[in-house]
Design a protein around this motif. Structure first.
Motif, PDB file in Angstrom:
ATOM      1  N   ALA A  63       0.853  -1.198   0.058  1.00 20.74           N
ATOM      2  CA  ALA A  63       0.030   0.020  -0.002  1.00 20.74           C
ATOM      3  C   ALA A  63       0.777   1.142  -0.113  1.00 20.74           C
ATOM      4  O   ALA A  63       1.924   1.150   0.548  1.00 20.74           O
ATOM      5  CB  ALA A  63      -0.813   0.063   1.141  1.00 20.74           C
ATOM      6  N   ARG A  64       0.646   2.214  -0.792  1.00 18.53           N
ATOM      7  CA  ARG A  64       1.274   3.308  -0.965  1.00 18.53           C
ATOM      8  C   ARG A  64       1.230   4.067   0.252  1.00 18.53           C
ATOM      9  O   ARG A  64       2.098   4.647   0.985  1.00 18.53           O
ATOM     10  CB  ARG A  64       0.847   4.425  -2.242  1.00 18.53           C
ATOM     11  N   THR A  65       0.111   4.063   1.196  1.00 16.97           N
ATOM     12  CA  THR A  65      -0.243   4.790   2.420  1.00 16.97           C
ATOM     13  C   THR A  65      -0.440   3.731   3.357  1.00 16.97           C
ATOM     14  O   THR A  65      -1.466   2.890   3.382  1.00 16.97           O
ATOM     15  CB  THR A  65      -1.579   5.649   2.336  1.00 16.97           C
ATOM     16  N   PHE A 181      -8.101   6.224   8.921  1.00 14.82           N
ATOM     17  CA  PHE A 181      -8.618   5.694   7.676  1.00 14.82           C
ATOM     18  C   PHE A 181      -8.993   4.187   7.383  1.00 14.82           C
ATOM     19  O   PHE A 181      -8.521   3.438   8.137  1.00 14.82           O
ATOM     20  CB  PHE A 181      -7.628   6.442   6.447  1.00 14.82           C
ATOM     21  N   ALA A 182      -9.850   3.942   6.300  1.00 12.54           N
ATOM     22  CA  ALA A 182     -10.269   2.721   6.174  1.00 12.54           C
ATOM     23  C   ALA A 182      -8.953   2.038   5.252  1.00 12.54           C
ATOM     24  O   ALA A 182      -8.171   2.633   4.685  1.00 12.54           O
ATOM     25  CB  ALA A 182     -11.103   2.552   4.957  1.00 12.54           C
ATOM     26  N   VAL A 202       1.933  -0.214  17.668  1.00 15.88           N
ATOM     27  CA  VAL A 202       1.258  -1.432  18.198  1.00 15.88           C
ATOM     28  C   VAL A 202       0.496  -2.354  16.922  1.00 15.88           C
ATOM     29  O   VAL A 202       0.666  -3.335  17.041  1.00 15.88           O
ATOM     30  CB  VAL A 202      -0.088  -1.004  19.054  1.00 15.88           C
ATOM     31  N   VAL A 203       0.058  -1.476  15.844  1.00 10.65           N
ATOM     32  CA  VAL A 203      -0.335  -2.099  14.765  1.00 10.65           C
ATOM     33  C   VAL A 203       0.199  -1.123  13.731  1.00 10.65           C
ATOM     34  O   VAL A 203       0.483  -0.029  13.755  1.00 10.65           O
ATOM     35  CB  VAL A 203      -2.023  -2.308  14.655  1.00 10.65           C
ATOM     36  N   GLN A 204      -0.021  -1.925  12.414  1.00  6.87           N
ATOM     37  CA  GLN A 204       0.358  -1.060  11.185  1.00  6.87           C
ATOM     38  C   GLN A 204      -1.008  -1.478  10.581  1.00  6.87           C
ATOM     39  O   GLN A 204      -1.524  -2.352  10.067  1.00  6.87           O
ATOM     40  CB  GLN A 204       1.431  -1.762  10.343  1.00  6.87           C
ATOM     41  N   LEU A 205      -1.561   0.035  10.052  1.00  4.82           N
ATOM     42  CA  LEU A 205      -2.711   0.178   9.108  1.00  4.82           C
ATOM     43  C   LEU A 205      -2.278   0.424   7.677  1.00  4.82           C
ATOM     44  O   LEU A 205      -1.494   1.520   7.474  1.00  4.82           O
ATOM     45  CB  LEU A 205      -3.514   1.040   9.654  1.00  4.82           C
ATOM     46  N   SER A 206      -2.718  -0.445   6.619  1.00  5.41           N
ATOM     47  CA  SER A 206      -2.562   0.096   5.278  1.00  5.41           C
ATOM     48  C   SER A 206      -3.710   0.418   4.564  1.00  5.41           C
ATOM     49  O   SER A 206      -4.746  -0.440   4.287  1.00  5.41           O
ATOM     50  CB  SER A 206      -1.715  -1.150   4.589  1.00  5.41           C
ATOM     51  N   ALA A 207      -3.677   1.273   3.471  1.00  2.04           N
ATOM     52  CA  ALA A 207      -4.748   1.870   2.891  1.00  2.04           C
ATOM     53  C   ALA A 207      -4.917   0.973   1.587  1.00  2.04           C
ATOM     54  O   ALA A 207      -4.007   0.517   1.125  1.00  2.04           O
ATOM     55  CB  ALA A 207      -4.727   3.272   2.470  1.00  2.04           C
ATOM     56  N   GLN A 208      -6.072   0.572   1.155  1.00  2.00           N
ATOM     57  CA  GLN A 208      -6.464  -0.423   0.000  1.00  2.00           C
ATOM     58  C   GLN A 208      -6.640   0.321  -1.278  1.00  2.00           C
ATOM     59  O   GLN A 208      -6.930  -0.210  -2.185  1.00  2.00           O
ATOM     60  CB  GLN A 208      -7.403  -1.499   0.329  1.00  2.00           C
TER      61      GLN A 208
END
Length: 366
Positions: A63-65, A181-182, A202-208
């Protein structure tokens, strides 16, 4: 007798000349040139988009973001309702800290504010009495100055206590981590029950919504490759679905271990690839395939590369010099970006011994 003597003299006069003459079959006179042989055959290749399996580059869908999220305060994590691979919406709860210690800190800060406020009112009352006594010349100037200083210090203590209470309330509110963000949870670093520090991931969130393919190439393979270059990407287990990708950016620094540069290829939002999927990429698009040749087919004149193209007609075949634009050699081949079309026959052996318009014979496979 006279006739016999004359014949003898003629024989002696002509005998040496006749003896020195050579037979016609040993003559060194001008002879007709031998007929020329047939034109030599050439080793050549037909330019097309073959050998895809030899030119693919491994890549990973990312994911870029993507961001690593952590708490802004120290605490013990009591809940993490998401796990690796879960999809979340903006505002969903990701993790939560225990609020017991934070609530106690807030209560302590509130009590400190109350105590500072009491001392501030006491200092103000003392200042009012001292001012009244000073007006009647009962209190000295030193006592008045001391009362003023105590009042100022008490007011500052109130402001300090109020600020600490606000910080404690903010910290208590930051015990809940929500998704900005989602996206999808692409990494997990801490489990419930762990004590995490401020800022620890704690966690890593990646945009789709902005997927991209990450590939690595050596420095020499980037010559002539600019942002916007077209690539074709497909899944390593499904070669029937090919997706067009565009080069978005290139890392300015090479990797210290492999000496390769990282390329980021933008994918369309509806690309059928999950984050982390292993894919393969190659130069060129489906509609405009990438043409490549063996590196030995190129010849340079005054720094400009060209190749020898074979033109075959009913009357024979000859070679012509064709300027081309080519990238740097990679794995023994070069990508031709301009100058050739699919189906052209290009000589790859003996390219330095050819001349423009030279007749050639049949084609030999390399």
């Amino acid at each position: 007798m006279r006739f016999l003597a004359l014949a003898t003299l003629l024989a002696l006069a002509c005998g040496p000349a006749a003896a020195l003459s050579l037979p016609d079959w040993l003559g060194f006179g001008v002879q007709a040139s031998a007929p020329a042989g047939p034109p030599r055959p050439v080793v050549s290749v037909i330019v097309d988009d073959r050998d895809v399996d030899a030119r693919w580059i491994p890549g990973v869908v990312e994911a870029r973001t993507q961001v690593q999220l952590g708490f802004q305060t120290l605490g013990r994590m009591i809940a993490r309702p998401v796990d690796l691979g879960d999809q979340v919406a903006a505002g969903d709860l990701l993790a939560q800290l225990s609020t017991d210690d934070l609530a106690a800190t807030t209560r302590a800060a509130g009590a400190a504010l109350d105590a500072a406020d009491v001392q501030n009112r006491t200092a103000l009352a003392k200042l009012e009495r001292t001012q009244a006594l000073a007006e009647r010349n009962v209190a000295s100037d030193a006592q008045l100055e001391q009362a003023q200083q105590e009042a100022s210090a008490a007011a500052a203590a109130v402001e300090q206590a109020r600020s600490q209470l606000l910080q404690a309330e903010d910290a208590e509110g930051l015990a809940r981590m929500t998704a900005p963000f989602a996206g999808v949870v692409s990494a997990v670093f801490e489990a419930p029950g762990a004590v995490v520090g401020a800022g620890a991931p704690v966690v890593q969130l990646s945009a789709q919504d902005t997927p991209e393919v990450v590939i690595d190439l050596p420095e020499q393979a980037l010559v002539g490759l600019a942002p916007g270059a077209e690539f074709t990407v497909w899944h390593r287990t499904d070669t029937t679905v090919e997706i067009a990708a565009v080069l978005d950016r290139v890392d300015p620094m090479a990797d210290s271990a492999t000496r390769t540069r990282r390329l980021y290829l933008s994918l369309p939002p509806d690309a059928p690839f999950r984050l982390g999927a292993l894919v393969r990429a190659r130069f060129g698009s489906v509609d405009a395939p990438s043409l490549s040749l063996p590196a030995e087919a190129l010849v340079a004149t005054d720094g400009l590369p060209f190749v020898w193209r074979v033109i075959r007609t009913d009357g024979g075949a000859q070679v012509e010099q064709v300027p081309v634009q080519a990238a740097a050699p990679f794995r023994g081949r070069v990508s031709i970006t301009h100058g050739l079309d699919a189906g052209d026959e290009i000589v790859i052996r003996g390219v330095k011994s050819l001349a423009p318009g030279q007749p050639v014979g049949r084609r030999l496979e390399p």
